[in-house]
Motif scaffolding. Structure first.
Motif, PDB file in Angstrom:
ATOM      1  N   LEU A  89      31.545 -48.033 -14.049  1.00 15.22           N
ATOM      2  CA  LEU A  89      31.092 -47.136 -15.102  1.00 15.22           C
ATOM      3  C   LEU A  89      32.284 -46.536 -15.844  1.00 15.22           C
ATOM      4  N   PRO A  90      32.200 -46.403 -17.169  1.00 17.06           N
ATOM      5  CA  PRO A  90      33.314 -45.916 -17.971  1.00 17.06           C
ATOM      6  C   PRO A  90      33.380 -44.387 -18.029  1.00 17.06           C
ATOM      7  N   ALA A  91      33.511 -43.768 -16.858  1.00 16.41           N
ATOM      8  CA  ALA A  91      33.576 -42.307 -16.778  1.00 16.41           C
ATOM      9  C   ALA A  91      34.194 -41.935 -15.435  1.00 16.41           C
ATOM     10  N   SER A  92      34.686 -40.721 -15.353  1.00 23.24           N
ATOM     11  CA  SER A  92      35.279 -40.244 -14.100  1.00 23.24           C
ATOM     12  C   SER A  92      34.194 -40.041 -13.046  1.00 23.24           C
ATOM     13  N   PRO A  93      34.568 -40.003 -11.762  1.00 21.55           N
ATOM     14  CA  PRO A  93      33.558 -39.707 -10.734  1.00 21.55           C
ATOM     15  C   PRO A  93      32.791 -38.414 -11.012  1.00 21.55           C
ATOM     16  N   ARG A 153       1.961 -39.449 -13.470  1.00 23.84           N
ATOM     17  CA  ARG A 153       3.065 -38.562 -13.091  1.00 23.84           C
ATOM     18  C   ARG A 153       3.252 -38.689 -11.585  1.00 23.84           C
ATOM     19  N   LEU A 154       4.481 -39.058 -11.191  1.00 26.63           N
ATOM     20  CA  LEU A 154       4.803 -39.253  -9.782  1.00 26.63           C
ATOM     21  C   LEU A 154       5.865 -38.242  -9.375  1.00 26.63           C
ATOM     22  N   PRO A 155       5.463 -37.100  -8.806  1.00 26.85           N
ATOM     23  CA  PRO A 155       6.463 -36.143  -8.340  1.00 26.85           C
ATOM     24  C   PRO A 155       7.312 -36.756  -7.225  1.00 26.85           C
ATOM     25  N   ALA A 156       8.605 -36.472  -7.267  1.00 24.06           N
ATOM     26  CA  ALA A 156       9.529 -36.967  -6.250  1.00 24.06           C
ATOM     27  C   ALA A 156      10.485 -35.846  -5.891  1.00 24.06           C
ATOM     28  N   GLY A 157      11.056 -35.951  -4.712  1.00 27.39           N
ATOM     29  CA  GLY A 157      12.024 -34.942  -4.296  1.00 27.39           C
ATOM     30  C   GLY A 157      12.660 -35.323  -2.990  1.00 27.39           C
ATOM     31  N   GLY A 158      13.502 -34.436  -2.530  1.00 25.51           N
ATOM     32  CA  GLY A 158      14.179 -34.668  -1.267  1.00 25.51           C
ATOM     33  C   GLY A 158      15.173 -33.570  -0.985  1.00 25.51           C
ATOM     34  N   GLU A 159      16.093 -33.893  -0.094  1.00 26.68           N
ATOM     35  CA  GLU A 159      17.081 -32.933   0.379  1.00 26.68           C
ATOM     36  C   GLU A 159      18.456 -33.579   0.342  1.00 26.68           C
ATOM     37  N   PHE A 160      19.464 -32.787   0.027  1.00 30.73           N
ATOM     38  CA  PHE A 160      20.846 -33.259   0.096  1.00 30.73           C
ATOM     39  C   PHE A 160      21.304 -33.193   1.548  1.00 30.73           C
ATOM     40  N   LEU A 161      21.706 -34.334   2.100  1.00 28.42           N
ATOM     41  CA  LEU A 161      22.150 -34.414   3.488  1.00 28.42           C
ATOM     42  C   LEU A 161      23.656 -34.287   3.627  1.00 28.42           C
ATOM     43  N   GLU A 162      24.403 -34.869   2.682  1.00 26.40           N
ATOM     44  CA  GLU A 162      25.863 -34.828   2.697  1.00 26.40           C
ATOM     45  C   GLU A 162      26.358 -34.700   1.273  1.00 26.40           C
ATOM     46  N   ILE A 163      27.371 -33.864   1.080  1.00 29.30           N
ATOM     47  CA  ILE A 163      28.028 -33.746  -0.215  1.00 29.30           C
ATOM     48  C   ILE A 163      29.523 -33.660   0.063  1.00 29.30           C
ATOM     49  N   GLU A 164      30.246 -34.682  -0.343  1.00 29.18           N
ATOM     50  CA  GLU A 164      31.711 -34.723  -0.224  1.00 29.18           C
ATOM     51  C   GLU A 164      32.255 -34.982  -1.624  1.00 29.18           C
ATOM     52  N   MET A 165      32.359 -33.937  -2.420  1.00 31.96           N
ATOM     53  CA  MET A 165      32.785 -34.089  -3.817  1.00 31.96           C
ATOM     54  C   MET A 165      34.249 -34.462  -3.903  1.00 31.96           C
ATOM     55  N   PRO A 166      34.638 -35.344  -4.770  1.00 35.38           N
ATOM     56  CA  PRO A 166      33.823 -36.143  -5.678  1.00 35.38           C
ATOM     57  C   PRO A 166      33.619 -37.566  -5.163  1.00 35.38           C
ATOM     58  N   ARG A 167      33.470 -37.715  -3.852  1.00 36.19           N
ATOM     59  CA  ARG A 167      33.458 -39.037  -3.255  1.00 36.19           C
ATOM     60  C   ARG A 167      32.088 -39.553  -2.844  1.00 36.19           C
ATOM     61  N   ARG A 168      31.214 -38.677  -2.336  1.00 32.29           N
ATOM     62  CA  ARG A 168      29.979 -39.173  -1.719  1.00 32.29           C
ATOM     63  C   ARG A 168      28.885 -38.117  -1.762  1.00 32.29           C
ATOM     64  N   ILE A 169      27.669 -38.586  -2.032  1.00 33.28           N
ATOM     65  CA  ILE A 169      26.473 -37.743  -1.950  1.00 33.28           C
ATOM     66  C   ILE A 169      25.402 -38.554  -1.234  1.00 33.28           C
ATOM     67  N   VAL A 170      24.742 -37.935  -0.261  1.00 23.59           N
ATOM     68  CA  VAL A 170      23.627 -38.577   0.443  1.00 23.59           C
ATOM     69  C   VAL A 170      22.429 -37.647   0.329  1.00 23.59           C
TER      70      VAL A 170
END
Length: 160
Positions: A22-26, A74-91
């Motif tokens: 992708l042509p953008a920074s993380p 309309r399909l509602p969706a959601g969830g929870e953030f399990l891991e956040i290691e900015m700017p490397r990884r999101i789960v």
């Protein structure tokens, strides 16, 4: 200008892997994926659109969006953030209130952001489709399409 490879996605019976350069920074890619900015690019009138995005961007925080399909569902969706290691990884977890192929089954999406000369290599591992191989294949097609939309969206901000 460096040539970026096309987004790709593949699935086995229970996991989808998708890749894009992708042509953008993380940081810019992350913002496009997990802020209200997602409503600007994720979808098309012929497929589905994301509306009503909200997120509490912290481990244990929740996120919600409504997928509006081309036929008006309309399909509602959601969830929870399990891991956040900015700017490397999101789960994060992902569940629809009633997905046509998955029902209410929860899946897990891991985003890996790797800086490259031309911007960011984004790798997505979307797991939890065990017992739903058709849904995995459908999501592989979906991720390839979504990554194409994301790349097109980010390209408009690049200088020619």
């Amino acid at each position: 200008m460096l040539q970026l490879s096309l987004p790709q996605a593949m699935a086995n019976a229970d996991t989808v892997m998708a890749f894009a350069e992708l042509p953008a920074s993380p940081g810019e890619v992350i913002a496009a994926l997990v802020t209200r900015e997602v409503e600007r690019w994720w979808g098309s009138p012929e497929t589905y659109l994301m509306t009503g995005w909200s997120a509490d961007m912290r481990v244990g925080g929740s996120w919600h969006v409504t997928v509006r399909t081309a036929d008006g569902r309309r399909l509602p969706a959601g969830g929870e953030f399990l891991e956040i290691e900015m700017p490397r990884r999101i789960v994060q977890t992902r569940r629809y209130d009633c997905h046509p192929a998955l029902g209410r089954k929860e899946t897990t999406v891991a985003y890996l952001f790797e800086p490259i000369d031309s911007g960011t290599r984004l790798t997505i591992c979307h797991g939890g489709f065990d017992g739903f191989p058709d849904a995995a294949a459908e999501h592989a097609d979906g991720w390839a399409r979504v990554l194409g939309w994301l790349r097109q969206y980010l390209e408009q901000f690049q200088e020619v």
